[in-house]
Design an enzyme around this catalytic site. Structure first.
Site, PDB file in Angstrom:
ATOM      1  N   LYS A 145       0.775  -1.659  -0.054  1.00 21.35           N
ATOM      2  CA  LYS A 145      -0.177  -0.069  -0.049  1.00 21.35           C
ATOM      3  C   LYS A 145       0.998   0.882   0.116  1.00 21.35           C
ATOM      4  O   LYS A 145       0.822   2.157  -0.511  1.00 21.35           O
ATOM      5  CB  LYS A 145      -0.852  -0.293   1.274  1.00 21.35           C
ATOM      6  N   ASN A 146       1.942   1.337   0.498  1.00 20.97           N
ATOM      7  CA  ASN A 146       2.268   2.683   1.273  1.00 20.97           C
ATOM      8  C   ASN A 146       3.662   3.004  -0.299  1.00 20.97           C
ATOM      9  O   ASN A 146       4.525   3.422  -0.340  1.00 20.97           O
ATOM     10  CB  ASN A 146       3.591   2.679   2.583  1.00 20.97           C
ATOM     11  N   CYS A 153      -4.727  13.119  12.424  1.00 20.66           N
ATOM     12  CA  CYS A 153      -5.453  11.376  12.582  1.00 20.66           C
ATOM     13  C   CYS A 153      -5.061  11.295  13.431  1.00 20.66           C
ATOM     14  O   CYS A 153      -4.921  11.621  14.458  1.00 20.66           O
ATOM     15  CB  CYS A 153      -4.885  10.599  11.264  1.00 20.66           C
ATOM     16  N   ARG A 210       0.389  14.649  12.631  1.00 19.76           N
ATOM     17  CA  ARG A 210       1.019  14.416  11.053  1.00 19.76           C
ATOM     18  C   ARG A 210       1.123  16.047  10.216  1.00 19.76           C
ATOM     19  O   ARG A 210       0.408  15.759   9.865  1.00 19.76           O
ATOM     20  CB  ARG A 210      -0.585  13.431  10.378  1.00 19.76           C
ATOM     21  N   ASP A 227       4.578  -0.032  11.755  1.00 24.48           N
ATOM     22  CA  ASP A 227       3.170  -0.033  11.117  1.00 24.48           C
ATOM     23  C   ASP A 227       2.649  -1.566  11.980  1.00 24.48           C
ATOM     24  O   ASP A 227       1.844  -2.056  11.012  1.00 24.48           O
ATOM     25  CB  ASP A 227       2.850  -0.093   9.457  1.00 24.48           C
ATOM     26  N   ARG A 266      -8.682  -0.694   4.168  1.00 24.31           N
ATOM     27  CA  ARG A 266      -8.055   0.355   3.855  1.00 24.31           C
ATOM     28  C   ARG A 266      -6.522  -0.217   3.439  1.00 24.31           C
ATOM     29  O   ARG A 266      -5.443   0.556   2.410  1.00 24.31           O
ATOM     30  CB  ARG A 266      -7.855   1.798   4.505  1.00 24.31           C
TER      31      ARG A 266
HETATM   32  N1  EPU Z   1       6.364  14.784  10.667  1.00 21.01           N
HETATM   33  C1  EPU Z   1       7.383  15.462  10.746  1.00 21.01           C
HETATM   34  N2  EPU Z   1       6.963  16.478   9.398  1.00 21.01           N
HETATM   35  C2  EPU Z   1       6.484  16.380   8.410  1.00 21.01           C
HETATM   36  C3  EPU Z   1       6.154  14.729   7.916  1.00 21.01           C
HETATM   37  C4  EPU Z   1       6.478  14.296   9.096  1.00 21.01           C
HETATM   38  O1  EPU Z   1       7.053  16.206  11.708  1.00 21.01           O
HETATM   39  O2  EPU Z   1       6.421  17.378   7.329  1.00 21.01           O
HETATM   40  C5  EPU Z   1       7.233  13.422  11.684  1.00 21.01           C
HETATM   41  C6  EPU Z   1       5.297  12.645  11.523  1.00 21.01           C
HETATM   42  O3  EPU Z   1       4.168  13.176  12.436  1.00 21.01           O
HETATM   43  C7  EPU Z   1       6.088  11.587  12.656  1.00 21.01           C
HETATM   44  C8  EPU Z   1       7.101  11.022  11.695  1.00 21.01           C
HETATM   45  O4  EPU Z   1       7.578  12.178  11.371  1.00 21.01           O
HETATM   46  O5  EPU Z   1       6.183  12.060  13.886  1.00 21.01           O
HETATM   47  C9  EPU Z   1       7.111   9.977  10.440  1.00 21.01           C
HETATM   48  O6  EPU Z   1       5.937  10.488   9.469  1.00 21.01           O
HETATM   49  P1  EPU Z   1       5.770   9.621   7.767  1.00 21.01           P
HETATM   50  O7  EPU Z   1       6.269  11.765   7.537  1.00 21.01           O
HETATM   51  O8  EPU Z   1       7.335   9.484   7.420  1.00 21.01           O
HETATM   52  O9  EPU Z   1       5.147   9.049   7.390  1.00 21.01           O
HETATM   53  P2  EPU Z   1       4.225   9.717   6.872  1.00 21.01           P
HETATM   54  O10 EPU Z   1       5.324   9.453   5.506  1.00 21.01           O
HETATM   55  O11 EPU Z   1       3.064  10.387   6.801  1.00 21.01           O
HETATM   56  C10 EPU Z   1       4.213   7.612   5.641  1.00 21.01           C
HETATM   57  C11 EPU Z   1       3.156   5.531   6.189  1.00 21.01           C
HETATM   58  C12 EPU Z   1       2.900   5.570   7.363  1.00 21.01           C
HETATM   59  C13 EPU Z   1       3.786   5.650   8.309  1.00 21.01           C
HETATM   60  C14 EPU Z   1       5.002   6.226   8.319  1.00 21.01           C
HETATM   61  C15 EPU Z   1       6.205   5.371   9.368  1.00 21.01           C
HETATM   62  C16 EPU Z   1       2.061   6.054   3.478  1.00 21.01           C
HETATM   63  C17 EPU Z   1       0.686   6.170   2.944  1.00 21.01           C
HETATM   64  N3  EPU Z   1       2.303   5.932   4.870  1.00 21.01           N
HETATM   65  O12 EPU Z   1       3.545   7.409   6.566  1.00 21.01           O
HETATM   66  O13 EPU Z   1       1.598   4.301   7.013  1.00 21.01           O
HETATM   67  O14 EPU Z   1       3.297   4.775   9.689  1.00 21.01           O
HETATM   68  O15 EPU Z   1       5.131   6.561   7.143  1.00 21.01           O
HETATM   69  O16 EPU Z   1       6.707   4.866   8.243  1.00 21.01           O
HETATM   70  O17 EPU Z   1       2.637   5.520   3.655  1.00 21.01           O
HETATM   71  C18 EPU Z   1      -0.774   2.700   7.771  1.00 21.01           C
HETATM   72  O18 EPU Z   1      -0.093   2.006   6.697  1.00 21.01           O
HETATM   73  O19 EPU Z   1      -0.572   2.356   8.894  1.00 21.01           O
HETATM   74  C19 EPU Z   1       0.818   4.271   7.819  1.00 21.01           C
HETATM   75  C20 EPU Z   1      -0.265   4.704   8.862  1.00 21.01           C
END
Ligand code: EPU
Length: 420
Positions: free
Chosen positions: A22-23, A115, A120, A306, A398
């Site tokens: 998915k990711n 969320c 996030r 995850d 999802r």
């Molecule tokens: N963060 C910031 N600023 C940003 C972006 C992120 O402070 O601009 C922080 C977040 O709050 C968090 C950390 O950085 O504390 C990591 O977040 P990240 O940006 O890596 O998460 P994401 O890219 O939004 C993806 C996956 C998530 C998974 C995370 C971490 C997708 C669609 N989602 O989210 O997947 O938990 O990476 O590996 O790729 C799931 O599949 O259940 C899921 C939530």
């Protein structure tokens, strides 16, 4: 709303095929916006998040065709703004911003909120766009990035919790069409980022270092159409591996990439699982009694956030004390109170959950709060005595393709109750 009815206590046995990640597929589908030529993506999992992404691409003007596990996208002419109602349904849709900025030099999307698992923010995505020369404004709930020209530059994208997966993906996608060289320091090293980079390279992008904390992108004038097969979902695989261990079963995961799962497999072995990689796939069974393990979630190649909830369900069944520390998202313990309804003894102390495992779990009605929490409840229900009803399964749809069908194939007594 559909629910899953599970009669627990059956060891899982047999083979299960792991679907595409998915990711990985969400940013890869977004990346098809970078070219006016057709793209074909294979091993696409049948998930509600993927369907949402298809709707977003269609709304932006692309032609999208789903055929089995293949999706064809032709984004010949597109617009640079995403619809609020579609985008708010799925946080992952933020990754359309990088491609829109790269191709059209303008991108407007509704600002995703927090969320259930945490705040996030997207400050790091925006920092990266600004480093490429974009002007970023936030007005009436929308965020806009706009640039006359995108220029490559060196940037540091590390944040409070380390690297950002979608932030790295977004900036990498925008930078493929910027002038000059972009260097992303503290880039996310997740296999999903590497898969995206491989697709972008197949489209003609010049990228090196994906999978390491330094990614270098040399901008090109345009990208062309490409075909790509998505990597298998390491979190889906981890979930079935944990379920096999929790139920004292023996399950062969087909189509997995064990090299993407070192941290999970290491902890599973420590907790009493036997992992055997063979020609058929990866067979997971029990190697004697369960043992408690401590885990801390970290960016890749650390233990993935995850898979934290699923591992906690296993530790709830394991005699002894395990400490599970969540370092990526500030409130990803919503499953704790629902696991307690099944009889688990877990206390939260700051970012850690102290699991006093080994108390017998017995079935109960529970409520899924997010995708991985739901998976944890399904695992606990499979191992518990009696019947567990997991409500709000739209969360699980999802991110898990046909979870009830796949588990039934492994012998689980699980039934979907459809409600209109
Ligand atoms: N963060 C910031 N600023 C940003 C972006 C992120 O402070 O601009 C922080 C977040 O709050 C968090 C950390 O950085 O504390 C990591 O977040 P990240 O940006 O890596 O998460 P994401 O890219 O939004 C993806 C996956 C998530 C998974 C995370 C971490 C997708 C669609 N989602 O989210 O997947 O938990 O990476 O590996 O790729 C799931 O599949 O259940 C899921 C939530």
């Amino acid at each position: 709303m559909d629910s899953l009815l599970i009669k627990g206590g059956v060891p899982l046995q047999g083979d299960v095929t792991i679907s595409g990640a998915k990711n990985a597929v969400l940013p890869i589908l977004a990346a098809t916006l970078l070219t006016s030529e057709p793209c074909v993506i294979r091993r696409v999992p049948n998930l509600s998040d993927v369907k949402f992404m298809g709707q977003i691409l269609t709304w932006l003007g692309a032609q999208v065709r789903f055929e089995g596990d293949q999706v064809s996208v032709h984004a010949k002419k597109i617009k640079g703004a995403g619809d609020y109602d579609l985008i708010r349904k799925m946080r992952g849709s933020i990754c359309i911003m990088g491609p829109l900025l790269g191709r059209l030099h303008t991108a407007t999307v509704s600002l995703p909120g927090g969320c259930i698992i945490g705040a996030r923010p997207i400050n790091l995505h925006l920092k990266g766009f600004q480093a490429l020369g974009a002007r970023v404004t936030i007005e009436r709930g929308y965020v806009q990035a706009k640039a006359k020209r995108l220029r490559g530059s060196a940037m540091f994208l590390g944040g409070r919790a380390g690297s950002t997966v979608l932030g790295t993906a977004n900036v990498m996608m925008a930078a493929t069409l910027a002038e000059g060289v972009t260097v992303i320091e503290s880039a996310a090293c997740e296999p999903e980022v590497v898969d995206l980079a491989n697709f972008l390279k197949a489209m003609g992008a010049k990228i090196s270092g994906a999978g390491s904390p330094t990614i270098t992108i040399t901008g090109v004038e345009e990208l062309h159409g490409a075909e790509h097969e998505v990597i298998p979902d390491r979190i889906e695989a981890a979930t079935y591996a944990i379920a096999a261990t929790a139920t004292n079963g023996e399950v062969t995961l087909r189509g997995v990439r064990p090299e993407h799962m070192h941290a999970v497999l290491d902890k599973l072995k420590d907790s009493g699982a036997k992992i055997d990689c063979n020609a058929r796939g990866m067979t997971v069974s029990r190697n004697g009694r369960l043992k408690p393990v401590d885990i801390t979630t970290l960016p890749y190649s650390g233990f993935p956030t995850d898979a934290q909830a699923q591992l906690m369900a296993l530790m709830a069944l394991t005699p002894g004390i395990s400490i599970i520390t969540e370092r990526i998202f500030e409130s990803r313990f919503m499953h704790v109170s629902e696991l307690a309804r099944l009889g688990a003894d877990i206390e939260i102390e700051g970012p850690s959950a102290i699991v006093k495992g080994g108390k017998p779990l017995s079935g109960a009605p529970v409520m899924a709060s997010d995708l991985r929490a739901s998976a944890a409840l399904v695992i606990a229900g499979l191992a518990a005595k009696g019947t567990t009803q997991v409500n709000r399964v739209y969360h699980i749809d999802r991110g898990y393709e046909n979870i009830d069908g796949k588990l039934r194939q492994l012998g689980a007594r699980i039934q979907r109750i459809e409600e209109s």
